[in-house]
Design a protein around this motif. Sequence first.
Motif, mmCIF file in Angstrom:
data_model
loop_
_atom_site.group_PDB
_atom_site.id
_atom_site.type_symbol
_atom_site.label_atom_id
_atom_site.label_comp_id
_atom_site.label_asym_id
_atom_site.label_seq_id
_atom_site.Cartn_x
_atom_site.Cartn_y
_atom_site.Cartn_z
ATOM 1 N N LEU A 1 53.464 64.471 36.306
ATOM 2 C CA LEU A 1 54.300 65.250 35.395
ATOM 3 C C LEU A 1 53.442 65.878 34.301
ATOM 4 C CD1 LEU A 1 57.258 65.585 35.689
ATOM 5 C CD2 LEU A 1 57.626 63.806 34.012
ATOM 6 N N PRO B 1 52.996 52.269 33.363
ATOM 7 C CA PRO B 1 53.005 53.731 33.285
ATOM 8 C C PRO B 1 52.758 54.186 31.844
ATOM 9 C CG PRO B 1 55.008 52.873 34.307
ATOM 10 C CD PRO B 1 54.287 51.719 33.717
ATOM 11 N N SER C 1 54.568 56.002 29.957
ATOM 12 C CA SER C 1 55.717 55.982 29.052
ATOM 13 C C SER C 1 55.900 54.617 28.415
ATOM 14 C CB SER C 1 56.982 56.407 29.793
ATOM 15 O OG SER C 1 57.121 55.679 30.980
ATOM 16 N N VAL C 2 55.397 53.569 29.057
ATOM 17 C CA VAL C 2 55.505 52.242 28.466
ATOM 18 C C VAL C 2 54.646 52.171 27.210
ATOM 19 C CG1 VAL C 2 55.022 49.813 28.802
ATOM 20 C CG2 VAL C 2 56.023 51.153 30.649
ATOM 21 N N ARG D 1 56.431 54.928 39.110
ATOM 22 C CA ARG D 1 56.691 55.685 37.894
ATOM 23 C C ARG D 1 55.392 56.169 37.285
ATOM 24 N NH1 ARG D 1 60.095 53.104 33.169
ATOM 25 N NH2 ARG D 1 58.556 53.754 31.637
ATOM 26 N N LYS D 2 54.411 55.299 37.334
ATOM 27 C CA LYS D 2 53.137 55.695 36.776
ATOM 28 C C LYS D 2 52.584 56.908 37.520
ATOM 29 C CE LYS D 2 48.614 54.276 35.456
ATOM 30 N NZ LYS D 2 47.684 53.241 35.136
ATOM 31 N N GLU E 1 54.706 60.005 36.673
ATOM 32 C CA GLU E 1 54.490 60.474 35.305
ATOM 33 C C GLU E 1 53.118 61.118 35.164
ATOM 34 O OE1 GLU E 1 55.231 57.259 32.630
ATOM 35 O OE2 GLU E 1 57.394 57.504 32.747
ATOM 36 N N ARG F 1 61.213 63.824 27.151
ATOM 37 C CA ARG F 1 61.933 64.645 28.121
ATOM 38 C C ARG F 1 60.968 65.261 29.119
ATOM 39 N NH1 ARG F 1 66.114 67.910 24.339
ATOM 40 N NH2 ARG F 1 67.894 66.522 24.550
ATOM 41 N N ARG G 1 67.601 58.715 27.256
ATOM 42 C CA ARG G 1 68.972 58.688 26.748
ATOM 43 C C ARG G 1 69.047 58.058 25.356
ATOM 44 N NH1 ARG G 1 74.043 57.098 30.126
ATOM 45 N NH2 ARG G 1 72.848 55.277 30.708
ATOM 46 N N TYR G 2 68.254 56.998 25.183
ATOM 47 C CA TYR G 2 68.218 56.356 23.874
ATOM 48 C C TYR G 2 67.740 57.337 22.812
ATOM 49 C CZ TYR G 2 66.219 53.691 20.020
ATOM 50 O OH TYR G 2 65.893 53.245 18.781
ATOM 51 N N THR H 1 57.767 64.133 29.846
ATOM 52 C CA THR H 1 56.778 63.313 30.548
ATOM 53 C C THR H 1 57.277 61.943 30.981
ATOM 54 O OG1 THR H 1 55.911 62.315 28.548
ATOM 55 C CG2 THR H 1 54.939 64.393 29.225
ATOM 56 N N ALA H 2 58.368 61.447 30.413
ATOM 57 C CA ALA H 2 58.767 60.082 30.751
ATOM 58 C C ALA H 2 59.815 60.101 31.847
ATOM 59 C CB ALA H 2 59.311 59.379 29.524
ATOM 60 N N LEU H 3 59.698 59.183 32.776
ATOM 61 C CA LEU H 3 60.680 59.117 33.859
ATOM 62 C C LEU H 3 61.610 57.927 33.687
ATOM 63 C CD1 LEU H 3 58.557 60.262 36.867
ATOM 64 C CD2 LEU H 3 60.371 61.465 35.699
ATOM 65 N N ASP H 4 61.643 57.390 32.482
ATOM 66 C CA ASP H 4 62.564 56.296 32.188
ATOM 67 C C ASP H 4 63.827 56.903 31.601
ATOM 68 O OD1 ASP H 4 63.857 54.058 31.507
ATOM 69 O OD2 ASP H 4 62.340 53.290 30.133
ATOM 70 N N ARG H 5 64.856 56.999 32.415
ATOM 71 C CA ARG H 5 66.069 57.691 31.991
ATOM 72 C C ARG H 5 66.705 57.024 30.775
ATOM 73 N NH1 ARG H 5 70.058 60.740 35.177
ATOM 74 N NH2 ARG H 5 68.622 60.776 36.899
ATOM 75 N N LEU H 6 66.629 55.698 30.755
ATOM 76 C CA LEU H 6 67.246 54.988 29.631
ATOM 77 C C LEU H 6 66.541 55.310 28.328
ATOM 78 C CD1 LEU H 6 68.190 51.451 30.891
ATOM 79 C CD2 LEU H 6 69.606 53.456 30.541
#
Lengths: 366, 303
Positions: B290, A15, A17-18, B283-284, B287, A69, A79-80, A71-76
């Motif tokens: 999004l 994805p 966000s990675v 997720r991809k 996102e 906040r 939070r980080y 665009t990323a769906l990685d909650r961790l």
Amino acid sequence: MDTNQSPTSSAPSAPRSVQFRKEREASWRELEDIVQRVQNKSLSSLDDRDLQRLPLLYREAMNSLSVARATALDRLLVRYLEALCAQSYLAIYGARRPSRRMLWALFVAVPSEIRKASRELLLAILFFAAGIAVAWSLVDRDPQWFHVFVSPQMAAGRTPWATTESLQNTLYESRQKSGDALSVFASFLFTNNARVGLLAFSLGFLLGIPAAILLFYNGLVVGGFLSLFASRGLLIPFLGWLLPHGVPEIFAVLLCGGAGFLMGRALLLPGPLLRTEALRNAGLRASLIVTGAIFLFAYAALFEGFFRQLIVDDVLRFLVALLQCLLLLWWFYLSQKQEQKDLAAENFEQEPQTWSLQASPLGGGK
Amino acid sequence: MRRKPSYQSEESKQRTVSILPPEGVPLQFVLAPVSSRFSALAFDLLLITISMYLMVFVLIAIFVAGGLLKSGGGYALSFWIIGIFLIRQCYFFFFEMIWQGSTPGKRLLGLRVIARDGRPLGLQGLIARNLMRDIEVFIPLGLFSQAFQMGNESAWLSWMAMGWCLIALTFPFFHPQSMRIGDIVGGTFVIVIPKAELEVDKARQTTLARKAQISFTPEQLAIYGEYELETLAQILRKVDEDKADADDLRIIARTIADKIRYEGHEPLSTPLVFLQIFYAAQRKALEQKLIWGQRKANKHQRS
């Protein structure tokens, strides 16, 4: 609903966000390391390079946070970043060590706060004066009242049944005490008075009622003594005995009472503000006044403990009392001059001297 | 595999405050829970008590060593009186001033004081919040003994003061954010110092997952929303902690496969690989949407 979806998204690739994280992770780690050092020691422990990097990295991280906040769906990850930004924010804006300039600013700010609270101070004077008047008139009519207002420990033999000579002696006794005994007396006076003053302030938020009671009560004690000594024609010597330390001390008591009223009024009549906000504004102002009062208490206790026992001359005593008044006035004058200077500087620079949200302590960011 | 407190419930239990820094990105801070504030206070009070005793010993030692006890005993006493006053009034103020808003007790529990309006913590706020501590902590402690012991005329004053103090004492229990009066008057919050820990991203493919030939169509990825994605992420995190059961994984994989109509043997043969790849792909896809401003909160929401 699939119009916006790219055809490749179904392939098992990473994805967005990675990728986003891969590109920025190094700078986050660097910020994490710097902030950790600030947390363990202080901002001033950083070397020049890190100090320069800190605001840049911080803005970068804040930027990353707002992007993550949205665009990323990685909650961790979010939070980080939230924790990292919060830490850096605290490191940069959280607290500043007081400098000598701040202490000086505090010193000159006290009288200007007192002037701004003159209505509360007036109320405090009123209650104190009422106490004096009530006690004086009652004791004048019937000396029995004296015991109601003045406890035996405080009276220490100075009662309506004492002879005039013995009363006079209490005013002029130059106790042949050594310095260390006087120092005990002085330090006891200081802590005791300061505690009462603090009580008047801190209980003041309860609509000012406890402050009023404390002021009235203190007025009763003073009024009782005044009436007693006046009835023996010793009013002037008594004032000479009282005023050298009484000027700063009674002023400090009135200040604490006034500070209490300031808080009480904020709770009772918050105006357009929320009560919490009104209380905070009042609390910040009142705390300055009380700080000033504590120093006055300490100063007064020195005089009460030492000076009163060492100087027994009436004229000299009144001169000292006058000097005390002048010193207080000088303090006020100093503060007013500083205030005008600040005002002039403010007009000149078109910028408030106080820290505002727009001005970052690390420069820029306006 | 069911660990009761999942992180969502953990998060909802915490009270947070939002502060807007000059950079314009609102930050959340977790308010310190009453229990840890109380522990911090207890620790600080312990330190205060110890330092008071220590001061007595040091004073005695100094005056005995200097042979001053007879002639200068009064000075020792006055040092003691003033010292106790200073320790009591200034301990909290002093440490919060020089230690970025933390006393030793707060530091131990990872708490600190910040200003409510987001500005640097000012001296006045610290003075105000710690002056109020007097009626919340010290005076109630002292008044109890005073009111009973002395039995003199000013006992009524003690009782009355104690009544007022009770209002201050019980105040945090009525306040929605359980702030104490000192915090309100000083304009401060006590927050938990945030801890930043970056964990391995679940969407990073393992080599095993990369080899597997699993792919999804856009229609298959349009069913679940963010809530389901996050739930799946939690499950995958549990796998890392060795808290997941192989059978459970298989059931989950099958449920997902049924729902999205995925036809293949992977959900049964290698459920973990299937879940990992599905997570990354889902997720991809989400996102991607999004970015176009389309949020899908959960599977019930129609986009």
